[in-house]
Design a protein around this motif. Structure first.
Motif, PDB file in Angstrom:
ATOM      1  N   LEU A  43       0.831  -1.212   0.000  1.00 18.17           N
ATOM      2  CA  LEU A  43       0.000   0.000   0.000  1.00 18.17           C
ATOM      3  C   LEU A  43       0.859   1.253   0.000  1.00 18.17           C
TER       4      LEU A  43
ATOM      5  N   ASP B 204       2.493   1.676  -3.440  1.00 23.43           N
ATOM      6  CA  ASP B 204       1.571   2.089  -4.493  1.00 23.43           C
ATOM      7  C   ASP B 204       1.144   3.544  -4.365  1.00 23.43           C
ATOM      8  N   HIS B 205       1.022   4.031  -3.151  1.00 26.81           N
ATOM      9  CA  HIS B 205       0.449   5.358  -2.968  1.00 26.81           C
ATOM     10  C   HIS B 205       1.445   6.439  -2.577  1.00 26.81           C
TER      11      HIS B 205
ATOM     12  N   THR C 198      -4.701  -2.158  -4.708  1.00 26.97           N
ATOM     13  CA  THR C 198      -5.109  -1.637  -3.404  1.00 26.97           C
ATOM     14  C   THR C 198      -5.981  -2.644  -2.669  1.00 26.97           C
TER      15      THR C 198
END
Length: 71
Positions: A20, A23-24, A44
């Motif tokens: 997570l 990815d963000h 996600t």
């Protein structure tokens, strides 16, 4: 067996959180091999499922530990 389940739950939880974050926020992954468990289009949701599965596995391991301590 308890140690193996604890290790697998640790890898799932930390791998999901790391996925997570990667990815963000940043591109760093702590356990890079865990990304192969998640489909490319649903990253996600896949990482959240990994965190949930790891948490449930950790709770189950703790329950087995408590039940084993009673005997």
């Amino acid at each position: 067996m308890k140690n193996l389940l604890g290790f697998v739950s640790f890898v799932l939880i930390i791998g999901g959180i790391s996925g997570l974050v990667a990815d963000h926020l940043w591109g760093f992954r702590l356990f890079g091999f865990v990304r192969y468990l998640v489909p490319a289009d649903h990253q996600t949701v896949g990482h959240l499922v990994m965190i949930g599965a790891g948490t449930l596995l950790a709770l189950g391991t703790g329950l087995l530990d408590r039940l084993g301590a009673r005997d």
